[in-house]
Design a protein around this motif. Structure first.
Motif, short mmCIF file in Angstrom:
data_model
loop_
_atom_site.label_atom_id
_atom_site.label_comp_id
_atom_site.label_asym_id
_atom_site.label_seq_id
_atom_site.Cartn_x
_atom_site.Cartn_y
_atom_site.Cartn_z
N VAL A 89 0.50 -15.74 18.76
CA VAL A 89 1.65 -14.99 19.27
C VAL A 89 1.23 -13.91 20.25
CG1 VAL A 89 2.98 -15.40 17.18
CG2 VAL A 89 1.62 -13.33 17.36
N TRP A 90 -0.03 -13.49 20.19
CA TRP A 90 -0.46 -12.41 21.10
C TRP A 90 -0.59 -12.89 22.54
CZ3 TRP A 90 0.80 -8.22 19.08
CH2 TRP A 90 0.69 -8.00 17.71
N GLU A 91 -0.43 -14.22 22.75
CA GLU A 91 -0.33 -14.70 24.13
C GLU A 91 1.02 -14.34 24.73
OE1 GLU A 91 -1.12 -18.80 24.46
OE2 GLU A 91 -3.11 -18.70 23.54
N HIS A 92 1.97 -13.94 23.87
CA HIS A 92 3.33 -13.66 24.32
C HIS A 92 3.77 -12.22 24.05
CE1 HIS A 92 3.54 -18.03 24.57
NE2 HIS A 92 3.06 -18.07 23.34
N PHE A 93 2.92 -11.42 23.40
CA PHE A 93 3.26 -10.03 23.08
C PHE A 93 2.13 -9.09 23.49
CE2 PHE A 93 5.99 -12.39 20.24
CZ PHE A 93 7.16 -11.65 20.23
N ARG A 104 4.41 -0.70 18.64
CA ARG A 104 5.37 -1.79 18.58
C ARG A 104 4.89 -2.93 19.45
NH1 ARG A 104 10.23 -0.72 16.29
NH2 ARG A 104 11.30 -2.38 17.45
N ALA A 105 5.28 -4.19 19.07
CA ALA A 105 4.93 -5.38 19.84
C ALA A 105 6.04 -5.66 20.84
CB ALA A 105 4.73 -6.57 18.92
N CYS A 106 5.66 -5.81 22.08
CA CYS A 106 6.63 -6.02 23.16
C CYS A 106 6.52 -7.44 23.69
CB CYS A 106 6.40 -5.01 24.28
SG CYS A 106 7.52 -5.21 25.70
N CYS A 107 7.64 -8.18 23.73
CA CYS A 107 7.66 -9.55 24.25
C CYS A 107 7.44 -9.51 25.76
CB CYS A 107 8.99 -10.21 23.92
SG CYS A 107 9.15 -11.89 24.61
N PHE A 114 9.32 -5.06 18.86
CA PHE A 114 9.42 -5.31 17.43
C PHE A 114 8.42 -4.41 16.72
CE2 PHE A 114 10.64 -9.10 19.67
CZ PHE A 114 11.76 -9.56 18.99
N ALA A 115 8.72 -4.08 15.48
CA ALA A 115 7.83 -3.23 14.69
C ALA A 115 6.49 -3.92 14.49
CB ALA A 115 8.48 -2.93 13.34
N TYR A 116 5.40 -3.14 14.61
CA TYR A 116 4.07 -3.70 14.39
C TYR A 116 3.25 -2.84 13.43
CZ TYR A 116 -0.62 -5.49 15.07
OH TYR A 116 -1.87 -6.00 14.84
N ARG A 117 3.05 -1.54 13.78
CA ARG A 117 2.25 -0.67 12.91
C ARG A 117 2.92 0.69 12.80
NH1 ARG A 117 -3.14 -0.37 11.34
NH2 ARG A 117 -3.74 -2.08 12.72
N THR A 118 3.01 1.15 11.58
CA THR A 118 3.47 2.52 11.32
C THR A 118 2.45 3.17 10.39
OG1 THR A 118 5.78 1.83 11.49
CG2 THR A 118 5.34 3.96 10.46
N GLY A 119 1.61 4.03 10.96
CA GLY A 119 0.52 4.61 10.19
C GLY A 119 -0.47 3.53 9.79
N SER A 120 -0.69 3.39 8.50
CA SER A 120 -1.60 2.36 8.00
C SER A 120 -0.88 1.08 7.60
CB SER A 120 -2.36 2.91 6.79
OG SER A 120 -1.46 3.25 5.74
N THR A 125 3.02 -10.71 11.66
CA THR A 125 3.40 -11.44 12.88
C THR A 125 4.47 -12.50 12.63
OG1 THR A 125 1.60 -13.04 12.51
CG2 THR A 125 1.12 -11.11 13.92
N SER A 126 4.98 -12.65 11.41
CA SER A 126 5.97 -13.70 11.12
C SER A 126 7.23 -13.53 11.94
CB SER A 126 6.31 -13.71 9.63
OG SER A 126 5.18 -14.01 8.86
N HIS A 127 7.71 -12.28 12.05
CA HIS A 127 8.93 -12.06 12.83
C HIS A 127 8.70 -12.28 14.32
CE1 HIS A 127 6.66 -8.36 12.98
NE2 HIS A 127 7.54 -7.75 13.77
N LEU A 128 7.46 -12.10 14.78
CA LEU A 128 7.14 -12.38 16.18
C LEU A 128 7.13 -13.89 16.44
CD1 LEU A 128 4.22 -9.81 16.64
CD2 LEU A 128 6.68 -9.46 16.92
N LYS A 129 6.61 -14.66 15.47
CA LYS A 129 6.62 -16.12 15.62
C LYS A 129 8.05 -16.65 15.67
CE LYS A 129 2.29 -16.74 13.05
NZ LYS A 129 1.69 -17.26 11.80
#
Length: 730
Positions: A89-93, A104-107, A114-120, A125-129
């Motif tokens: 998915v990181w080929e697209h985000f 946050r992950a950006c398309c 989309f949410a990716y990391r908040t603190g630890s 990546t399921s929602h990105l897929k």
């Protein structure tokens, strides 16, 4: 100086620590240390991880206790280790920081984040897929639709975002994973060969082998003998399912025997069975294909029927047989009647047992009519060919049509001389354009075969009688095979018209109709009782249509022939009355006896009833016995006719009235399933008999039977057969 390596399921990390003097500055740059590191990385550059990290801006970070310094990347300074992202998915985000400790992950396509990391805490990546695969990204959806309309061009780049997870082998949400199954693929190849009549040797053709290997390299290509065995296995499996259905068949089965020939002078008798199941659905299917050395002998029919009975064991359930018109002579049919009188109880003394093929009779009449005016038909065919084989001639013909303002919108076409209906339709179209042909004779000197006006008059007369045959035969070309009640009306009209034509003063009409009338008269005498009994089972007509038509045909003698039908149907009904009725579903399910008995104590007499009216019951029974009760058949015949609507479901009507007429419905089920024709719907208008191609004729008889029968069964769906087993009332 220390070298530490850590790894987990998703990343590979290396940390390098070098002791340095404590300094007041947290970050320092050392010249000798930089040179040392350059040599170290040069030694590790063959490792993919290090090869990909060379060129990053590196800094040294002093440890908390001041004992050493840690080498880190400037992009990952907040963390001790950088995780290598392996997901496709990181080929697209891309990852974008949005605040302290939050990313946050950006398309890359629609710029949605989309949410990716908040603190630890990682969001995964399921929602990105799902955003990529399930088509929620609007840009990807538009591109996919565009690509579906864009033809493939060699050298085009694949694996773009329109096919986002192409590299991923595992199944992803929304795109189910289908494992490869060698046996399933073999079965599908066998079904393909059966359904489309491909040669069995095609599995060994180099082009087909190359195609399959490129399509699925893991498939082990099968040989001729293997696919032959697979086809036979499908036939055996479907036959077992069909046998279960026929064993629970509530009524009787009728047969239609069609004869095919081959270039090797061998014959093949196709045995078609026709019956109505417990749900009042009509089934027609090929049950046997029997090779016979001499297809013109009457023994061929006996051999085919004996083979059918030995395969299916339905001796006591055979109702009628319809045969090819070549075998409708007394010698051939007499042997069959004698054979069945021993093992099969003949209904109505065997009068319904043998019948001629309706389609063959009509085709024979059409051939006689076309042969009688062969020269004129050839003139019309030559004229049509003159127009259709030249673009210049066709343009000139169209111009003349417009100038003459001929209202016909039909287009000329050449006929197929092996199918008489195409010749009839060609003549109909040419007849509407006869004025254009007459003018074409004078405007185009190359056109020299114009029919005269007398010729066109004869063509018009010919088409009048061909239309009778065409309309009658068209019933057999319906998508669902018609029940036997559909044919009486067409048959008596043909008989009446031909009878009138032979006595007309016009010599052309009488000479045209006489051979047709003689041939059809034999068919009428052999089959009018069967067809009349069948139409009586139609609640829209009953005996009324028989009375009306016989009055038209026989005049003053009509009552004699009407009486034959009436007595025949009553005699047949009495034979069904003598048979035991099946238990109703209620009795079968609960085991309720048909006449419950009352238990009596010793010394108690039956006259001691609870209400003291047993004597009254006896009185009523004596009165009922003295009165003549009406049978189901008489009640049915005396009721009013149903409205004569075009789309009438006669089987559905009998299904609804099954309880009202339990015995008569049994008789109707068998009569309505009588096959009037022996041929398939696509061969109704054939001039000659079906000739088997040389390849199929070279196969073993068992293999040929498996291929032909399995295609017929698969064509109508084995699932419908399986459902019929459940619905069957045993």
């Amino acid at each position: 100086m220390g070298f530490n390596q850590s790894s987990d399921d998703s990343d590979f990390g290396v940390s390098l620590t070098v002791p340095i003097p404590v300094s007041s500055e947290p970050y320092i740059a050392l010249g000798p240390l930089a040179r040392l590191l350059s040599f170290l990385f040069a030694d590790l550059s063959h490792i993919p991880f290090f090869s990909s990290r060379i060129g990053e801006r590196l800094v040294f970070k002093m440890s908390a206790n001041g004992d050493n310094t840690e080498l880190v990347s400037a992009e990952t300074q907040p963390n001790n280790r950088r995780r290598r992202k392996k997901s496709i998915v990181w080929e697209h985000f891309t990852i974008e920081p949005v605040g302290a400790g939050c990313t946050r992950a950006c398309c890359k396509q629609c710029k949605q984040t989309f949410a990716y990391r908040t603190g630890s805490k990682l969001a995964g990546t399921s929602h990105l897929k799902r955003h990529i695969v399930l088509g929620t990204c609007p840009v990807i959806c538009r591109n996919q639709e565009k690509n579906q309309l864009t033809p493939y061009s060699p050298g085009a780049k694949t694996g773009s975002f329109t096919d986002p997870l192409r590299k991923k082998r595992r199944a992803s949400p929304g795109s189910p994973f289908f494992p490869f199954d060698q046996d399933y693929c073999r079965q599908e190849i066998a079904k393909m060969i059966i359904m489309h009549e491909y040669p069995l040797h095609m599995v060994e053709h180099p082009a087909f082998v190359a195609f399959v290997q490129n399509l699925q390299p893991r498939f082990n290509m099968v040989s001729f003998s293997t696919v032959q065995g697979d086809c036979v296995a499908i036939y055996i499996r479907e036959k077992q399912s069909l046998q279960n259905v026929l064993e629970g068949m509530p009524g009787r089965i009728s047969l239609a025997l069609d004869v095919w020939t081959s270039n090797q002078n061998l014959g093949y008798v196709l045995v078609r069975g026709q019956y109505i199941d417990a749900d009042w659905k009509l089934y027609r299917m090929i049950l046997n294909v029997v090779m016979v050395p001499n297809p013109d002998s009457g023994n061929a029919l006996n051999q085919a029927v004996v083979s059918f009975l030995s395969d299916w064991g339905l001796e006591s359930k055979l109702f009628t047989i319809t045969v090819d018109h070549r075998f409708s002579n007394d010698e051939a049919t007499g042997d069959l009647k004698g054979f069945f009188s021993i093992k099969n109880p003949l209904m109505l003394n065997g009068q319904l047992l043998i019948g001629q093929c309706y389609a063959h009779v009509l085709s024979s009449l059409a051939q006689d009519a076309l042969t009688a005016v062969r020269e004129i038909v050839n003139k019309v065919r030559t004229s049509v060919k003159f127009v259709k084989t030249s673009e210049t001639h066709e343009e000139k013909f169209t111009e003349l049509k417009e100038q003459l303002q001929v209202p016909s919108r039909k287009t000329l076409f050449l006929d197929d001389e092996t199918k008489w209906n195409t010749t009839y339709l060609m003549l109909v179209v040419a007849l509407e354009l006869k004025e254009v042909f007459s003018c074409l004779d004078t405007s185009d000197p190359e056109y020299k075969e114009a029919p005269s006006m007398d010729d066109w008059k004869q063509v018009e007369t010919l088409c009048t009688y061909l239309k009778l045959l065409y309309d009658a035969a068209s019933i057999l070309t319906a998508t669902t095979y018609p029940t036997s009640n559909m044919f009486f009306h067409e048959v008596w009209k043909i008989y009446l018209e031909l009878s009138h034509a032979v006595v007309i003063q016009d010599p052309f009409i009488s000479n045209l109709a006489r051979p047709m009338q003689e041939k059809f008269d034999k068919y009428w005498k052999d089959c009018n009782l069967v067809l009349a009994v069948a139409v009586v089972m139609d609640p829209r007509f009953k005996m009324k249509l028989v009375e009306f038509s016989f009055t038209k045909i026989y005049g003053d003698d009509a009552n004699t022939y009407i009486k034959i039908v009436d007595e025949g149907i009553h005699e047949l009904f009495l034979e069904y009355v003598a048979q035991p009725l099946p238990l109703t579903p209620t009795y079968v399910e609960h085991g309720i006896p048909s006449s419950p008995k009352r238990e009596t104590s010793p010394g108690e007499t039956l006259l001691a009833t609870g209400d003291g009216l047993l004597d009254f019951d006896v009185y009523i029974s004596e009165i009922s016995a003295s009165q003549q009760s009406k049978s189901e058949l008489d009640q049915y015949l005396e009721e009013s006719l149903l409205p004569r609507i075009q789309e009438f479901d006669i089987l559905g009507w009998w299904k609804l009235n099954n309880l009202k007429y339990p015995t008569l419905s049994k008789m109707a089920r068998d009569i309505l399933s009588i096959p009037v024709s022996t041929v398939d719907s696509d061969a109704v208008f054939n001039v000659g008999h079906t000739v088997l191609d040389s390849y199929r004729a070279s196969l073993r008889p068992e293999t040929l039977e498996a291929l032909i029968c399995a295609k017929d069964w698969l064509q109508f769906g084995s699932t419908e057969m399986s459902n019929a087993i459940v619905k069957m009332e045993f």
